[in-house]
Design a protein around this motif. Structure first.
Motif, PDB file in Angstrom:
ATOM      1  N   PRO A  23      -2.684  -0.078  -3.140  1.00  0.00           N
ATOM      2  CA  PRO A  23      -3.394   1.004  -3.835  1.00  0.00           C
ATOM      3  C   PRO A  23      -2.428   2.027  -4.404  1.00  0.00           C
ATOM      4  O   PRO A  23      -1.808   2.796  -3.675  1.00  0.00           O
ATOM      5  CB  PRO A  23      -4.267   1.614  -2.725  1.00  0.00           C
ATOM      6  CG  PRO A  23      -3.566   1.275  -1.453  1.00  0.00           C
ATOM      7  CD  PRO A  23      -2.855  -0.031  -1.681  1.00  0.00           C
ATOM      8  N   SER A  26      -3.482   6.236  -4.424  1.00  0.00           N
ATOM      9  CA  SER A  26      -4.877   6.294  -4.008  1.00  0.00           C
ATOM     10  C   SER A  26      -5.232   7.647  -3.404  1.00  0.00           C
ATOM     11  O   SER A  26      -4.371   8.500  -3.150  1.00  0.00           O
ATOM     12  CB  SER A  26      -5.152   5.189  -2.989  1.00  0.00           C
ATOM     13  OG  SER A  26      -4.602   5.536  -1.733  1.00  0.00           O
ATOM     14  N   GLU A 237      -2.101   5.022   4.274  1.00  0.00           N
ATOM     15  CA  GLU A 237      -1.885   4.148   3.116  1.00  0.00           C
ATOM     16  C   GLU A 237      -1.144   2.873   3.521  1.00  0.00           C
ATOM     17  O   GLU A 237      -1.525   1.767   3.132  1.00  0.00           O
ATOM     18  CB  GLU A 237      -1.088   4.903   2.048  1.00  0.00           C
ATOM     19  CG  GLU A 237      -0.696   4.070   0.844  1.00  0.00           C
ATOM     20  CD  GLU A 237      -1.549   4.343  -0.369  1.00  0.00           C
ATOM     21  OE1 GLU A 237      -1.112   4.000  -1.470  1.00  0.00           O
ATOM     22  OE2 GLU A 237      -2.644   4.898  -0.231  1.00  0.00           O
ATOM     23  N   ALA A 240      -3.341   0.516   5.410  1.00  0.00           N
ATOM     24  CA  ALA A 240      -4.242  -0.186   4.503  1.00  0.00           C
ATOM     25  C   ALA A 240      -3.519  -1.327   3.786  1.00  0.00           C
ATOM     26  O   ALA A 240      -4.056  -2.436   3.635  1.00  0.00           O
ATOM     27  CB  ALA A 240      -4.817   0.793   3.482  1.00  0.00           C
ATOM     28  N   TYR A 269     -10.859  -5.773  -0.954  1.00  0.00           N
ATOM     29  CA  TYR A 269      -9.760  -4.823  -1.121  1.00  0.00           C
ATOM     30  C   TYR A 269     -10.153  -3.460  -0.557  1.00  0.00           C
ATOM     31  O   TYR A 269      -9.397  -2.838   0.203  1.00  0.00           O
ATOM     32  CB  TYR A 269      -9.448  -4.725  -2.608  1.00  0.00           C
ATOM     33  CG  TYR A 269      -8.230  -3.923  -2.985  1.00  0.00           C
ATOM     34  CD1 TYR A 269      -6.970  -4.525  -3.018  1.00  0.00           C
ATOM     35  CD2 TYR A 269      -8.326  -2.595  -3.350  1.00  0.00           C
ATOM     36  CE1 TYR A 269      -5.851  -3.802  -3.397  1.00  0.00           C
ATOM     37  CE2 TYR A 269      -7.209  -1.868  -3.725  1.00  0.00           C
ATOM     38  CZ  TYR A 269      -5.978  -2.488  -3.742  1.00  0.00           C
ATOM     39  OH  TYR A 269      -4.873  -1.766  -4.108  1.00  0.00           O
ATOM     40  N   CYS A 273      -8.714  -1.298   2.806  1.00  0.00           N
ATOM     41  CA  CYS A 273      -8.266   0.082   2.737  1.00  0.00           C
ATOM     42  C   CYS A 273      -8.954   0.933   3.807  1.00  0.00           C
ATOM     43  O   CYS A 273      -8.313   1.724   4.504  1.00  0.00           O
ATOM     44  CB  CYS A 273      -8.518   0.668   1.345  1.00  0.00           C
ATOM     45  SG  CYS A 273      -7.465  -0.027   0.061  1.00  0.00           S
TER      46      CYS A 273
END
Length: 282
Positions: A23, A26, A237, A240, A269, A273
Motif C-alpha cells: 500500500p 496508505s 503498514e 499489513a 488486499y 491490510c
C-alpha cells in the motif's frame, strides 16, 4: 513545451499504485509524511518505467537514467526531470540520504543491460539496490528502527522476488529478461524458453517453488520488523505488507504464473491490510 520534454524523457508504463504489492502512502502512515512517500514512489516509478520500456535501446535507457541521477544531485535543471527535482526537495526537507535513490538508479541501469542472473546471490545483490532502498527510505522517514535495515531489506527483497515471479513470462517475452537463477534452472533441467509456454513445466515449477522457499526465508527475517520500528503507524503498514506477501506466496505455490498473473483481489488486499494492521496493534 514543458510537457513535450517530460514525455520525451519519461516512458510511462501506465502502472500505478494499484499495480504494487504494497500500500503506497496508505492511510496507515502519518498524513504529514504521505506527500514525501508519494514523491518517492513517483520518482521510483519513473526510473523503473524507463528501464522496463521494451521500445528503448539500452544506451538510451542509461542516458535517461543518468539524467535523472544528475537532476537528483542538482547538476541537471531541465523540466523533463521534474520527478527527480521533487525528490531532491523531499530529501532536503527530510534530511534523508540520497544514497537510496542512487541505489535505485544503479539497479535500473543494470536492468537496461543485464537480462540473466547466474545465482540467487546475484539476484539478491540486485534486489538490495532495486527493492531494499524503498524500505530504507521509509524507515529513515519514520525515525528508523531499533536494529537497522536488516528486517526491512528482507521484506522488500521478498516483495521483489514475488513480483519477479508474477511477471516472469511478461519480462521474458517483452524484454528477454529472466530473474530466475540460471544455475537453479540448469539443476532442475529447465530452460528460459520454458517461460514462453502456456503453462509451467515440472522442471520450471521446481525452480519457482525453490524461489518461493527462499522468499519464505526472507519473510521469516522480516517477521520481526513491525516490533522493531519506532513508528507505530509504519509498524502497522509493515505488518499489513507481511500479510500481503504471505498470501501471495501461497497463491504462487498453488497457481501458475504462466497461465495468468497471480494477484490478490481488492477485497483480499484490503483484508490483509486490516488483519496486518490489527496484528501490529495487538
Amino acid at each position: 513545451m514543458a510537457e513535450t520534454v517530460v514525455t520525451s524523457i519519461e516512458a510511462p508504463s501506465g502502472k500505478d499504485v494499484a499495480y504494487e504489492n504494497f500500500p503506497v502512502g496508505s492511510w496507515l502512515l502519518p498524513a504529514r509524511l504521505r506527500p514525501h512517500v508519494a514523491v518517492f514512489y513517483a520518482f521510483a516509478r519513473a526510473i523503473d518505467d524507463i528501464a522496463d520500456d521494451p521500445q528503448l535501446p539500452p544506451e538510451e535507457k542509461i542516458a535517461r537514467l543518468t539524467g535523472f541521477e544528475a537532476a537528483l544531485l542538482g547538476r541537471e535543471k531541465r523540466d523533463g526531470f521534474a520527478k527527480a527535482h521533487a525528490m531532491r526537495q523531499t530529501l532536503a526537507a527530510s534530511g534523508i540520504s540520497v544514497r537510496h535513490c542512487l541505489d535505485l538508479i544503479s539497479a535500473f541501469k543494470q536492468d537496461a543491460t543485464q537480462v540473466r542472473y547466474r545465482r540467487w546471490e546475484d539476484l539478491i545483490d540486485y534486489c538490495n539496490r532495486s527493492a531494499a532502498p524503498v524500505g530504507r527510505f521509509l524507515l529513515d522517514l519514520h525515525g528508523g528502527g531499533r536494529n537497522g535495515y536488516t528486517a526491512a531489506d528482507a521484506l522488500c527483497n521478498a516483495l521483489q522476488v514475488i513480483n519477479q515471479l508474477q511477471d516472469c513470462q511478461e519480462d521474458y517475452r517483452l524484454l528477454n529478461r529472466v530473474y530466475l537463477p540460471c544455475d537453479w534452472l540448469a539443476e532442475a533441467g529447465a530452460a528460459v524458453e520454458d517461460l514462453d509456454r502456456p503453462r509451467t513445466t515440472p522442471a520450471l515449477r521446481h525452480v519457482i517453488d525453490r524461489m518461493l522457499d527462499a522468499t519464505d526465508s526472507l519473510l521469516a527475517i522480516a517477521q520481526r520488523l513491525p516490533a522493531e520500528l519506532k513508528s507505530r503507524r509504519l509498524g502497522m503498514e509493515s505488518s499489513a505488507i507481511l500479510a500481503i506477501a504471505r498470501l501471495l506466496v501461497q497463491r504462487l505455490r498453488a497457481g501458475d504464473p504462466l497461465a495468468g498473473r497471480v494477484a490478490l483481489s481488492k477485497a483480499e488486499y484490503a483484508w490483509c491490510c486490516v488483519r496486518g494492521a490489527g496484528a501490529a496493534l495487538r
